[in-house]
Design a protein around this motif. Structure first.
Motif, PDB file in Angstrom:
ATOM      1  N   GLU A   1       0.864  -1.185   0.000  1.00  0.00           N
ATOM      2  CA  GLU A   1       0.000   0.000   0.000  1.00  0.00           C
ATOM      3  C   GLU A   1       0.902   1.238   0.000  1.00  0.00           C
ATOM      4  N   PRO A   2       0.843   2.053  -1.050  1.00  0.00           N
ATOM      5  CA  PRO A   2       1.760   3.197  -1.105  1.00  0.00           C
ATOM      6  C   PRO A   2       1.356   4.325  -0.166  1.00  0.00           C
ATOM      7  N   THR A   3       2.362   5.078   0.282  1.00  0.00           N
ATOM      8  CA  THR A   3       2.109   6.309   1.037  1.00  0.00           C
ATOM      9  C   THR A   3       2.179   7.533   0.131  1.00  0.00           C
ATOM     10  N   VAL A   4       2.918   7.405  -0.990  1.00  0.00           N
ATOM     11  CA  VAL A   4       3.019   8.480  -1.993  1.00  0.00           C
ATOM     12  C   VAL A   4       2.949   7.842  -3.373  1.00  0.00           C
ATOM     13  N   ASN A   5       2.136   8.436  -4.254  1.00  0.00           N
ATOM     14  CA  ASN A   5       1.982   7.927  -5.617  1.00  0.00           C
ATOM     15  C   ASN A   5       2.717   8.830  -6.609  1.00  0.00           C
ATOM     16  N   ILE A   6       3.661   8.229  -7.335  1.00  0.00           N
ATOM     17  CA  ILE A   6       4.415   8.947  -8.363  1.00  0.00           C
ATOM     18  C   ILE A   6       3.890   8.524  -9.731  1.00  0.00           C
TER      19      ILE A   6
ATOM     20  N   ASN B   1       5.294  11.402 -20.515  1.00  0.00           N
ATOM     21  CA  ASN B   1       6.131  12.090 -21.495  1.00  0.00           C
ATOM     22  C   ASN B   1       6.083  13.609 -21.342  1.00  0.00           C
ATOM     23  N   ASP B   2       4.905  14.162 -21.113  1.00  0.00           N
ATOM     24  CA  ASP B   2       4.740  15.613 -21.065  1.00  0.00           C
ATOM     25  C   ASP B   2       4.931  16.203 -19.672  1.00  0.00           C
ATOM     26  N   GLU B   3       4.428  15.512 -18.653  1.00  0.00           N
ATOM     27  CA  GLU B   3       4.470  16.043 -17.290  1.00  0.00           C
ATOM     28  C   GLU B   3       5.715  15.607 -16.522  1.00  0.00           C
ATOM     29  N   GLY B   4       6.449  14.635 -17.046  1.00  0.00           N
ATOM     30  CA  GLY B   4       7.631  14.158 -16.350  1.00  0.00           C
ATOM     31  C   GLY B   4       7.269  13.413 -15.083  1.00  0.00           C
ATOM     32  N   ILE B   5       7.997  13.692 -13.998  1.00  0.00           N
ATOM     33  CA  ILE B   5       7.761  13.048 -12.698  1.00  0.00           C
ATOM     34  C   ILE B   5       6.850  13.942 -11.867  1.00  0.00           C
ATOM     35  N   THR B   6       5.696  13.415 -11.462  1.00  0.00           N
ATOM     36  CA  THR B   6       4.787  14.136 -10.571  1.00  0.00           C
ATOM     37  C   THR B   6       4.406  13.220  -9.420  1.00  0.00           C
ATOM     38  N   TYR B   7       3.989  13.817  -8.296  1.00  0.00           N
ATOM     39  CA  TYR B   7       3.527  13.006  -7.162  1.00  0.00           C
ATOM     40  C   TYR B   7       2.365  13.701  -6.477  1.00  0.00           C
ATOM     41  N   ASP B   8       1.594  12.914  -5.736  1.00  0.00           N
ATOM     42  CA  ASP B   8       0.261  13.367  -5.332  1.00  0.00           C
ATOM     43  C   ASP B   8       0.169  14.060  -3.978  1.00  0.00           C
ATOM     44  N   LYS B   9       1.281  14.174  -3.242  1.00  0.00           N
ATOM     45  CA  LYS B   9       1.211  14.827  -1.939  1.00  0.00           C
ATOM     46  C   LYS B   9       2.615  15.260  -1.498  1.00  0.00           C
ATOM     47  N   PRO B  10       2.696  16.173  -0.542  1.00  0.00           N
ATOM     48  CA  PRO B  10       4.014  16.548  -0.019  1.00  0.00           C
ATOM     49  C   PRO B  10       4.697  15.325   0.604  1.00  0.00           C
ATOM     50  N   ILE B  11       6.013  15.270   0.483  1.00  0.00           N
ATOM     51  CA  ILE B  11       6.766  14.128   0.984  1.00  0.00           C
ATOM     52  C   ILE B  11       7.338  14.472   2.352  1.00  0.00           C
ATOM     53  N   THR B  12       7.029  13.646   3.328  1.00  0.00           N
ATOM     54  CA  THR B  12       7.407  13.908   4.714  1.00  0.00           C
ATOM     55  C   THR B  12       8.450  12.899   5.186  1.00  0.00           C
TER      56      THR B  12
ATOM     57  N   MET C   1      10.282   0.390 -16.903  1.00  0.00           N
ATOM     58  CA  MET C   1       9.279  -0.650 -17.133  1.00  0.00           C
ATOM     59  C   MET C   1       8.408  -0.209 -18.302  1.00  0.00           C
ATOM     60  N   PRO C   2       7.657  -1.134 -18.888  1.00  0.00           N
ATOM     61  CA  PRO C   2       6.767  -0.747 -19.991  1.00  0.00           C
ATOM     62  C   PRO C   2       5.677   0.231 -19.549  1.00  0.00           C
ATOM     63  N   ALA C   3       5.172   0.997 -20.493  1.00  0.00           N
ATOM     64  CA  ALA C   3       4.062   1.904 -20.220  1.00  0.00           C
ATOM     65  C   ALA C   3       2.888   1.120 -19.650  1.00  0.00           C
ATOM     66  N   GLY C   4       2.245   1.691 -18.638  1.00  0.00           N
ATOM     67  CA  GLY C   4       1.120   1.037 -17.980  1.00  0.00           C
ATOM     68  C   GLY C   4       1.524   0.214 -16.777  1.00  0.00           C
ATOM     69  N   SER C   5       2.819   0.074 -16.527  1.00  0.00           N
ATOM     70  CA  SER C   5       3.315  -0.721 -15.401  1.00  0.00           C
ATOM     71  C   SER C   5       3.464   0.137 -14.150  1.00  0.00           C
ATOM     72  N   THR C   6       3.396  -0.532 -13.000  1.00  0.00           N
ATOM     73  CA  THR C   6       3.631   0.125 -11.709  1.00  0.00           C
ATOM     74  C   THR C   6       4.633  -0.684 -10.903  1.00  0.00           C
ATOM     75  N   GLY C   7       5.609  -0.013 -10.328  1.00  0.00           N
ATOM     76  CA  GLY C   7       6.543  -0.623  -9.390  1.00  0.00           C
ATOM     77  C   GLY C   7       6.514   0.163  -8.096  1.00  0.00           C
TER      78      GLY C   7
ATOM     79  N   PHE D   1       6.745   4.328  -2.010  1.00  0.00           N
ATOM     80  CA  PHE D   1       6.422   5.086  -3.213  1.00  0.00           C
ATOM     81  C   PHE D   1       5.944   4.132  -4.303  1.00  0.00           C
ATOM     82  N   SER D   2       4.786   4.410  -4.869  1.00  0.00           N
ATOM     83  CA  SER D   2       4.381   3.704  -6.084  1.00  0.00           C
ATOM     84  C   SER D   2       4.851   4.536  -7.273  1.00  0.00           C
ATOM     85  N   VAL D   3       5.305   3.864  -8.325  1.00  0.00           N
ATOM     86  CA  VAL D   3       5.757   4.545  -9.537  1.00  0.00           C
ATOM     87  C   VAL D   3       4.971   3.989 -10.712  1.00  0.00           C
ATOM     88  N   PHE D   4       4.072   4.806 -11.250  1.00  0.00           N
ATOM     89  CA  PHE D   4       3.233   4.410 -12.374  1.00  0.00           C
ATOM     90  C   PHE D   4       3.784   5.048 -13.645  1.00  0.00           C
TER      91      PHE D   4
END
Length: 300
Positions: A174-179, A183-194, A261-267, A200-203
């Protein structure tokens, strides 16, 4: 009322971090020099890898799923010499000839599926990464370069792994932060990192090949106050003579992540963050311009 709200949120954050527990059935990997010591056969499905880098160099591991009929022997005979030739030309300042040499790669090389792994991990550090693997024949590799420009793959860091039809039965954490990486937005995440323990989930919403043939990946970096972010950005490009080579830039410690990883994958990857300066960065040229370099600060 505002004070109570802050206290409530703080208590919730503490509770979330206390619940972050690394699974007990990890697949252990150890590097003491230029090798991967781990199992030869693992189940398919979700697996959590605990990679202990006991060496004095920065490494990573990447799981390459090979097309049927190809194995590490083909890599040694048909792939490694091409990369060595191309890199030698680049090191000599002949970049155009070096990239042209990569055209000698066998056709089947394009059928390899890069299936995730850890991000870069510094000496005496441990990376914990969860990825999903389909059954098949894989090569576990690290292609960081030695001070003389030789790839670690050529020094023994290319280990065959069989992923069986037997399914692990594991589930992702269960992730605490979702990344999200696109291609256009680069790396984004859904909340401040504490500070504290994080998962971290990486989609990978999208993938593409960059100028150095690499796809998006995510590496977590701890930065000293004096660390030069431009030096880090340049170092992340393996196709540069001084890129991805020992030693890493001053003031930089890599703490893992999720390899491409391939597009659509999550690690997923685990981290225990102390207060300080950090960054997420991809192994591509001009990462900041592409929004694939994001600095952040963890406060006390």
């Amino acid at each position: 009322s505002d004070k109570k709200k802050v206290e409530k949120n703080t208590e919730k954050t503490k509770a979330e971090h206390e619940e972050v527990v690394i699974p007990s059935n990890t697949i252990d990997i150890i590097t003491r020099s230029m090798e991967f010591t781990t199992k030869d056969t693992i189940p398919s499905g979700w697996n959590t890898f605990k990679y202990q880098n006991l060496s004095y160099e920065t490494h990573f591991f990447l799981m390459d799923k090979y097309p049927e009929g190809k194995n590490v022997g083909h890599t040694i005979e048909e792939v490694a010499p091409v990369f060595e030739e191309g890199m030698q030309l680049i090191n000599e300042g002949k970049s155009e000839e070096g990239f042209a040499a990569f055209g000698k790669l066998p056709e089947w090389f394009g059928d390899i599926v890069f299936s995730g792994g850890s991000g870069l991990i510094g000496p005496r550090e441990t990376a914990v990464t969860t990825i999903y693997l389909e059954p098949g024949y894989y090569i576990m590799e690290c292609y960081v370069k030695m001070p003389n420009g030789k790839f670690h793959t050529s020094m023994g860091m290319a280990k065959p792994i069989i992923v069986t039809d037997e399914v692990s039965g594991n589930t992702p954490p269960e992730p605490t932060v979702n990344i999200t990486v696109s291609n256009d937005e680069g790396i984004t995440y859904d909340k401040p990192i504490t500070k504290g323990k994080q998962v971290f989930s990486v989609f990978y919403k999208e993938q593409k090949h960059h100028e150095n043939f690499m796809q998006h990946d995510v590496n977590l970096v701890k930065l000293k106050d004096y660390a030069n972010i431009e030096a880090l950005e340049d170092w992340m490009d393996w196709s540069h003579p001084k890129g991805l080579i020992t030693p890493v830039p001053n003031g930089v410690t890599f703490l893992g992540g999720v390899n491409d990883m391939p597009a659509g994958s999550t690690g997923y990857f685990y981290a225990d963050l102390k207060p300080g300066r950090y960054a997420f960065i991809s192994e591509v040229p001009n990462a900041k311009e592409k929004k694939l370099l994001k600095e952040f600060t963890v406060i006390d």
